[in-house]
Motif scaffolding. Structure first.
Motif, PDB file in Angstrom:
ATOM      1  N   ASP A  39       0.834  -1.291  -0.020  1.00 57.56           N
ATOM      2  CA  ASP A  39      -0.151  -0.054  -0.031  1.00 57.56           C
ATOM      3  C   ASP A  39       0.891   1.222  -0.074  1.00 57.56           C
ATOM      4  O   ASP A  39       1.927   1.318   0.531  1.00 57.56           O
ATOM      5  CB  ASP A  39      -1.067  -0.077   1.289  1.00 57.56           C
ATOM      6  N   ARG A  40       0.271   2.204  -0.602  1.00 56.90           N
ATOM      7  CA  ARG A  40       1.038   3.704  -0.612  1.00 56.90           C
ATOM      8  C   ARG A  40       1.045   4.089   0.874  1.00 56.90           C
ATOM      9  O   ARG A  40       0.160   4.031   1.748  1.00 56.90           O
ATOM     10  CB  ARG A  40       0.435   4.398  -1.662  1.00 56.90           C
ATOM     11  N   ASN A  41       2.493   4.780   1.262  1.00 55.93           N
ATOM     12  CA  ASN A  41       2.229   5.185   2.632  1.00 55.93           C
ATOM     13  C   ASN A  41       3.124   6.502   2.553  1.00 55.93           C
ATOM     14  O   ASN A  41       3.656   6.891   3.636  1.00 55.93           O
ATOM     15  CB  ASN A  41       2.889   4.261   3.425  1.00 55.93           C
ATOM     16  N   ASN A  42       3.227   7.324   1.594  1.00 60.08           N
ATOM     17  CA  ASN A  42       4.117   8.781   1.501  1.00 60.08           C
ATOM     18  C   ASN A  42       5.449   8.508   1.841  1.00 60.08           C
ATOM     19  O   ASN A  42       5.976   9.494   2.376  1.00 60.08           O
ATOM     20  CB  ASN A  42       3.326   9.704   2.083  1.00 60.08           C
ATOM     21  N   THR A  43       6.172   7.409   1.719  1.00 65.59           N
ATOM     22  CA  THR A  43       7.543   7.481   2.067  1.00 65.59           C
ATOM     23  C   THR A  43       8.184   6.397   0.989  1.00 65.59           C
ATOM     24  O   THR A  43       7.568   5.386   0.575  1.00 65.59           O
ATOM     25  CB  THR A  43       7.997   6.893   3.615  1.00 65.59           C
ATOM     26  N   GLN A  44       9.631   6.335   0.711  1.00 62.69           N
ATOM     27  CA  GLN A  44      10.154   5.640  -0.125  1.00 62.69           C
ATOM     28  C   GLN A  44      11.147   4.746   0.628  1.00 62.69           C
ATOM     29  O   GLN A  44      11.826   3.658   0.163  1.00 62.69           O
ATOM     30  CB  GLN A  44      11.000   6.425  -1.326  1.00 62.69           C
ATOM     31  N   LEU A  45      11.349   5.275   1.864  1.00 55.84           N
ATOM     32  CA  LEU A  45      12.268   4.316   2.528  1.00 55.84           C
ATOM     33  C   LEU A  45      11.979   2.850   2.657  1.00 55.84           C
ATOM     34  O   LEU A  45      12.968   2.038   3.104  1.00 55.84           O
ATOM     35  CB  LEU A  45      12.141   4.872   4.119  1.00 55.84           C
ATOM     36  N   ASP A  46      10.757   2.367   2.766  1.00 53.09           N
ATOM     37  CA  ASP A  46      10.496   0.903   2.797  1.00 53.09           C
ATOM     38  C   ASP A  46      10.350   0.177   1.624  1.00 53.09           C
ATOM     39  O   ASP A  46       9.705  -0.940   1.444  1.00 53.09           O
ATOM     40  CB  ASP A  46       9.464   0.780   3.886  1.00 53.09           C
ATOM     41  N   ASN A  47      10.452   0.811   0.548  1.00 51.69           N
ATOM     42  CA  ASN A  47      10.500   0.321  -0.712  1.00 51.69           C
ATOM     43  C   ASN A  47      11.334  -0.666  -0.902  1.00 51.69           C
ATOM     44  O   ASN A  47      12.688  -0.368  -0.484  1.00 51.69           O
ATOM     45  CB  ASN A  47      10.390   1.164  -1.932  1.00 51.69           C
ATOM     46  N   SER A  49      13.185  -1.433  -3.601  1.00 48.67           N
ATOM     47  CA  SER A  49      14.178  -0.962  -4.788  1.00 48.67           C
ATOM     48  C   SER A  49      15.046   0.162  -4.164  1.00 48.67           C
ATOM     49  O   SER A  49      15.781   0.581  -4.620  1.00 48.67           O
ATOM     50  CB  SER A  49      13.167  -0.435  -5.928  1.00 48.67           C
ATOM     51  N   THR A  50      14.543   0.843  -2.808  1.00 51.17           N
ATOM     52  CA  THR A  50      15.265   1.675  -2.126  1.00 51.17           C
ATOM     53  C   THR A  50      16.688   0.913  -1.526  1.00 51.17           C
ATOM     54  O   THR A  50      16.504   0.034  -1.046  1.00 51.17           O
ATOM     55  CB  THR A  50      14.485   2.419  -1.278  1.00 51.17           C
ATOM     56  N   LYS A  51      17.643   1.797  -1.798  1.00 48.25           N
ATOM     57  CA  LYS A  51      19.146   1.420  -1.337  1.00 48.25           C
ATOM     58  C   LYS A  51      18.910   1.146   0.364  1.00 48.25           C
ATOM     59  O   LYS A  51      18.436   1.647   1.058  1.00 48.25           O
ATOM     60  CB  LYS A  51      20.014   2.563  -1.412  1.00 48.25           C
ATOM     61  N   GLY A  52      19.478   0.152   0.631  1.00 47.59           N
ATOM     62  CA  GLY A  52      19.618  -0.418   2.127  1.00 47.59           C
ATOM     63  C   GLY A  52      18.445  -1.735   2.319  1.00 47.59           C
ATOM     64  O   GLY A  52      18.474  -2.003   3.412  1.00 47.59           O
ATOM     65  N   ASN A  53      17.460  -1.770   1.338  1.00 50.70           N
ATOM     66  CA  ASN A  53      16.510  -2.553   1.479  1.00 50.70           C
ATOM     67  C   ASN A  53      17.003  -3.953   0.705  1.00 50.70           C
ATOM     68  O   ASN A  53      17.307  -3.718  -0.284  1.00 50.70           O
ATOM     69  CB  ASN A  53      14.905  -2.288   1.435  1.00 50.70           C
ATOM     70  N   THR A  54      16.150  -5.062   0.934  1.00 47.22           N
ATOM     71  CA  THR A  54      16.203  -6.319   0.145  1.00 47.22           C
ATOM     72  C   THR A  54      14.854  -6.759  -0.011  1.00 47.22           C
ATOM     73  O   THR A  54      14.220  -6.905   0.755  1.00 47.22           O
ATOM     74  CB  THR A  54      17.190  -7.357   0.959  1.00 47.22           C
ATOM     75  N   ASN A  55      14.711  -7.172  -1.236  1.00 43.92           N
ATOM     76  CA  ASN A  55      13.488  -7.768  -1.734  1.00 43.92           C
ATOM     77  C   ASN A  55      13.290  -8.913  -1.264  1.00 43.92           C
ATOM     78  O   ASN A  55      14.153  -9.865  -1.725  1.00 43.92           O
ATOM     79  CB  ASN A  55      13.215  -7.543  -3.255  1.00 43.92           C
ATOM     80  N   PRO A  56      12.337  -9.675  -0.354  1.00 43.86           N
ATOM     81  CA  PRO A  56      12.380 -10.760  -0.049  1.00 43.86           C
ATOM     82  C   PRO A  56      11.849 -11.837  -0.869  1.00 43.86           C
ATOM     83  O   PRO A  56      12.071 -12.967  -0.822  1.00 43.86           O
ATOM     84  CB  PRO A  56      11.267 -10.891   1.411  1.00 43.86           C
ATOM     85  N   TYR A  57      11.191 -11.429  -1.871  1.00 46.23           N
ATOM     86  CA  TYR A  57      10.812 -12.458  -2.899  1.00 46.23           C
ATOM     87  C   TYR A  57      11.785 -12.713  -3.936  1.00 46.23           C
ATOM     88  O   TYR A  57      12.056 -13.908  -4.387  1.00 46.23           O
ATOM     89  CB  TYR A  57       9.569 -11.792  -3.595  1.00 46.23           C
TER      90      TYR A  57
END
Length: 68
Positions: A39-47, A49-57
């Motif tokens: 869901d959209r939540n007005n932040t890109q920090l938890d996407n 594709s954002t640096k520092g995150n890993t796609n669990p799928y």
């Protein structure tokens, strides 16, 4: 009555986390695989594709810097 209410709440709650998007073809003929969209939540920090995150799928590391 309580069981019906519990089932309804579970169904409503499960759609808040992610939505499954079916694969589709772009206008240029490129096929986009199916994926999970949050869901959209007005932040890109938890996407994913954002640096520092890993796609669990897919296990891919994020490469994009968030724009503030």
């Amino acid at each position: 009555m309580k069981l019906g209410l519990m089932i309804l709440l579970l169904l409503m709650g499960s759609s808040a986390f992610a939505e499954s998007v079916k694969g589709y073809f772009k206008s240029n003929g490129t096929y986009v695989e199916s994926y999970q969209r949050s869901d959209r939540n007005n932040t890109q920090l938890d996407n994913y594709s954002t640096k520092g995150n890993t796609n669990p799928y897919t296990g891919k590391q994020g490469t994009k810097y968030p724009s503030y």
